[in-house]
Design an enzyme around this catalytic site. Structure first.
Site, PDB file in Angstrom:
ATOM      1  N   ARG A  23       0.855  -1.182   0.000  1.00  0.00           N
ATOM      2  CA  ARG A  23       0.000   0.000   0.000  1.00  0.00           C
ATOM      3  C   ARG A  23       0.894   1.235   0.000  1.00  0.00           C
ATOM      4  O   ARG A  23       1.921   1.253   0.694  1.00  0.00           O
ATOM      5  CB  ARG A  23      -0.891   0.041   1.259  1.00  0.00           C
TER       6      ARG A  23
ATOM      7  N   GLU B 167      -3.909   7.472  -5.303  1.00  0.00           N
ATOM      8  CA  GLU B 167      -4.111   6.698  -6.551  1.00  0.00           C
ATOM      9  C   GLU B 167      -5.414   7.113  -7.216  1.00  0.00           C
ATOM     10  O   GLU B 167      -6.414   7.260  -6.510  1.00  0.00           O
ATOM     11  CB  GLU B 167      -4.136   5.206  -6.232  1.00  0.00           C
TER      12      GLU B 167
ATOM     13  N   HIS C 255      -1.072   0.050  -9.852  1.00  0.00           N
ATOM     14  CA  HIS C 255      -1.625  -0.874  -8.848  1.00  0.00           C
ATOM     15  C   HIS C 255      -2.222  -2.128  -9.521  1.00  0.00           C
ATOM     16  O   HIS C 255      -3.437  -2.330  -9.513  1.00  0.00           O
ATOM     17  CB  HIS C 255      -2.685  -0.163  -7.984  1.00  0.00           C
TER      18      HIS C 255
HETATM   19  C1  GLV Z   1      -4.911  -5.304  -3.780  1.00  0.00           C
HETATM   20  O1  GLV Z   1      -4.335  -4.283  -3.576  1.00  0.00           O
HETATM   21  C2  GLV Z   1      -5.595  -6.070  -2.789  1.00  0.00           C
HETATM   22  O2  GLV Z   1      -5.634  -5.651  -1.616  1.00  0.00           O
HETATM   23  O3  GLV Z   1      -6.133  -7.119  -3.138  1.00  0.00           O
END
Ligand code: GLV
Length: 328
Positions: free
Chosen positions: A238, A267, A286
């Site tokens: 994160r 983001e 991401h």
């Molecule tokens: C992706 O970031 C997730 O938490 O699955």
């Protein structure tokens, strides 16, 4: 009567058909993200919600008086207000295991890309700037094989990264985690280190911590200062576990060599973020778990969790902090 659920993003047909067997449902079918006001209207009369990283707060729950289950199509659940959910007895679930390998693959993609400067030179070649005037050394990167990797956070994904590192790339694997993992130490020969010692020793530092109040800005200026100036920093967890301003300063001041980042504090990343102009930084939108197979498996796992919850079973993947709701 079947329980009512709302599905807040389009999901594969097979997953939708599975939910339809057990629930009456409505679904947001557009590819763009559901606007919050629409979501709030949709959850007014439902028992369950299937959501990609749903933000669950006291205010949200006030608009969803019947809600019993929130099934997150993600492994991270930092968008859940766990105290409020506990108070309202809302079962929150997530999708561990099914994405571990895909995220570990992506972490290695970033490790290889940053160390061997793949994206940087891809851009150079495509821009027509591959010419014979550059010295051979201009193209040198860093070895990945046999390098020392330091993994911060040894959960399910950290373990998969260790496995690749130790067995595939014959790396020296250090890790830091709130609990020691003797079985993994034995299996892959990985070595536990205090954080400072890991930062001082690693050629590649990989951040794999979940976001909690304790891990917020876990990596800051002090930690980047401890890293080797030749080291690379990777983050696939994160954005907020890293103080991004400190990371940018460390890169600008040459305190570390480069970074490979799949996640950011904001983001999508803001267009004027200095990270976007740095040749030694690889940035991705991401996509840790974004493969056909893995995203299908995540949607199906989340659907199973949802159905179990609204039909009064115990979902397989209740988030640890809310398992107390099922204790007698
Ligand atoms: C992706 O970031 C997730 O938490 O699955």
């Amino acid at each position: 009567m079947k329980p009512k659920v709302f599905i807040a993003k389009p999901i594969p047909k097979e997953v939708e058909e599975y939910i339809a067997q057990y629930c009456d449902y409505r679904m947001w079918e557009k590819t763009e993200q559901i606007p919050n006001e629409v979501l709030l209207e949709e959850v007014a009369d439902v028992d369950g919600l299937l959501t990609p990283k749903g933000v669950i707060t006291k205010k949200f729950l006030e608009k969803a008086p019947r809600l019993k289950v929130v099934s997150n199509i993600a492994v991270g659940y930092d968008t859940f207000d766990l105290e409020v959910m506990k108070e309202h007895r809302i079962v929150g679930t997530h999708t561990p295991y099914v994405l571990d390998e895909a995220v570990a693959d992506l972490a290695f993609g970033l490790i290889l890309d940053s160390s061997r400067r793949i994206s940087e030179f891809n851009n150079l070649v495509k821009a027509g700037n591959w010419d014979k005037t550059k010295p051979e050394t201009y193209f040198y990167g860093q070895d990945v094989h046999h390098a020392t990797i330091g993994i911060i956070g040894m959960g399910r994904i950290g373990e998969k990264i260790s496995r690749r590192a130790a067995l595939g790339f014959e790396m020296n694997v250090l890790y830091h985690s709130h609990t020691r993992k003797p079985a993994l130490e034995e299996q892959y020969g990985i070595e536990y280190r205090e954080l400072d010692s890991l930062l001082e020793s690693a050629d590649i530092v990989v951040m794999m911590l979940p976001l909690t109040s304790e891990t917020y800005h876990y990596m800051g200026a002090e930690q980047f200062n401890k890293m080797k100036s030749s080291a690379i920093f990777i983050n696939c967890s994160r954005g907020q576990v890293v103080d991004e301003t400190a990371l940018i300063a460390a890169l600008q001041e040459g305190k570390i060599r480069g970074a490979g980042l799949d996640v950011f504090e904001v983001e999508p990343i803001e267009k004027d973020n200095p990270l976007l102009t740095m040749d030694n930084v690889v940035v991705l939108p991401h996509i840790g778990s974004a493969t056909d197979r893995t995203r299908f498996d995540m949607a199906m796992k989340a659907a199973e969790n949802l159905v179990a919850g609204v039909t009064r079973g115990v979902p397989e993947n209740v988030v640890p902090e809310l398992r107390c709701l099922f204790e007698k």
